[in-house]
Scaffold this motif. Sequence first.
Motif, short mmCIF file in Angstrom:
data_model
loop_
_atom_site.label_atom_id
_atom_site.label_comp_id
_atom_site.label_asym_id
_atom_site.label_seq_id
_atom_site.Cartn_x
_atom_site.Cartn_y
_atom_site.Cartn_z
N UNK A 158 -2.10 45.92 31.09
CA UNK A 158 -1.40 45.57 29.86
C UNK A 158 -0.36 44.47 30.10
N UNK A 159 0.12 44.36 31.34
CA UNK A 159 1.05 43.28 31.65
C UNK A 159 0.39 41.93 31.46
N UNK A 160 -0.92 41.85 31.70
CA UNK A 160 -1.63 40.59 31.51
C UNK A 160 -1.64 40.18 30.05
N UNK A 161 -1.65 41.16 29.15
CA UNK A 161 -1.57 40.85 27.72
C UNK A 161 -0.21 40.27 27.36
N UNK A 162 0.83 40.80 27.99
CA UNK A 162 2.17 40.25 27.76
C UNK A 162 2.25 38.81 28.28
N UNK A 163 1.77 38.61 29.51
CA UNK A 163 1.77 37.26 30.08
C UNK A 163 0.92 36.32 29.24
N UNK A 164 -0.25 36.80 28.82
CA UNK A 164 -1.13 35.97 27.99
C UNK A 164 -0.48 35.58 26.68
N UNK A 165 0.32 36.48 26.11
CA UNK A 165 1.00 36.17 24.85
C UNK A 165 2.07 35.10 25.05
N UNK A 166 2.77 35.17 26.18
CA UNK A 166 3.76 34.12 26.48
C UNK A 166 3.07 32.77 26.67
N UNK A 167 1.97 32.78 27.41
CA UNK A 167 1.22 31.53 27.64
C UNK A 167 0.69 30.98 26.31
N UNK A 168 0.18 31.87 25.47
CA UNK A 168 -0.34 31.45 24.17
C UNK A 168 0.77 30.83 23.32
N UNK A 169 1.97 31.41 23.39
CA UNK A 169 3.09 30.86 22.61
C UNK A 169 3.37 29.42 22.99
N UNK A 170 3.40 29.15 24.30
CA UNK A 170 3.66 27.79 24.77
C UNK A 170 2.50 26.85 24.41
N UNK A 171 1.28 27.34 24.57
CA UNK A 171 0.11 26.51 24.27
C UNK A 171 0.05 26.16 22.79
N UNK A 172 0.37 27.10 21.94
CA UNK A 172 0.35 26.85 20.50
C UNK A 172 1.44 25.86 20.10
N UNK A 173 2.60 25.95 20.75
CA UNK A 173 3.68 24.99 20.46
C UNK A 173 3.24 23.57 20.82
N UNK A 174 2.42 23.45 21.88
CA UNK A 174 1.94 22.13 22.29
C UNK A 174 0.98 21.53 21.29
N UNK A 175 0.45 22.36 20.37
CA UNK A 175 -0.48 21.88 19.35
C UNK A 175 0.20 21.59 18.01
N UNK A 176 1.53 21.58 18.01
CA UNK A 176 2.29 21.33 16.78
C UNK A 176 1.82 20.04 16.11
N UNK A 177 1.56 20.14 14.82
CA UNK A 177 1.13 18.97 14.06
C UNK A 177 -0.36 18.77 14.02
N UNK A 178 -1.11 19.58 14.76
CA UNK A 178 -2.57 19.45 14.82
C UNK A 178 -3.20 20.69 14.18
N UNK A 179 -4.25 20.47 13.38
CA UNK A 179 -4.92 21.58 12.71
C UNK A 179 -5.46 22.60 13.69
N UNK A 180 -5.79 22.16 14.92
CA UNK A 180 -6.34 23.07 15.91
C UNK A 180 -5.35 24.16 16.31
N UNK A 181 -4.08 24.00 15.96
CA UNK A 181 -3.09 25.04 16.22
C UNK A 181 -3.54 26.36 15.60
N UNK A 182 -4.03 26.30 14.37
CA UNK A 182 -4.40 27.53 13.67
C UNK A 182 -5.71 28.11 14.18
N UNK A 183 -6.56 27.27 14.73
CA UNK A 183 -7.76 27.78 15.39
C UNK A 183 -7.37 28.53 16.66
#
Length: 207
Positions: A158-183
């Motif tokens: 379950x710790x991997x899910x926590x780490x994955x959520x943190x990584x996803x947060x940063x990755x999604x921020x990097x897509x700011x302004x792009x429609x692919x953010x919501x994908x």
Amino acid sequence: MTEPHNDTADIAWLRTLAAENARTPYRGGSVMVSAGLIYGAGSLLQWASLTGLVSRDLTGNGVQWLVATVLFLATLPILIWRMRRTAGVTTTANRVVSTVWGCVGWSIFVLFACMAIKDARMGDGVDIGALWLVPSIIMVFYALGWAVTASLYGNGRLWWLSLGSFVAAAALAALTGDASLYLGYAAALFLLMALPGYLLMRVAKRG
């Protein structure tokens, strides 16, 4: 005359409690599945609208998020009723984890209600920059929820899910302004909320 305090017995009791908490599965997986699927679908609709696959009238002023929230809140009492009906022994870990995830959900709701109130008070319309960060903020809340869950159940996976959520947060921020953010956000909701919730449901049924 009082009996002498038995530290050994206390330690043994704590160990038993910890073992009980680790063995008893979490029974809130159905809520996670519901949240992941409903909001994941809303995110896919947002992506389809931004890319021109569907009419933007379907997502005008973010109406799909309001619909998703109403749908989730409508299903939540049913899911809670079913969990209570089939619940066995309620351990400390189950109570704490349920409380944590409940607080995660309400914190997200209140945070964005505050954002809406701010926009209404300022009279300057919707803060587009802040809206692009919404998926990242939600994933950070999920990372917190998974971290507490992993710690209480002593489950390293379950710790991997926590780490994955943190990584996803940063990755999604990097897509700011792009429609692919919501994908990407939809994928994160399906993989880091709906799928783990489904797996927890299976474990709870076996348990």
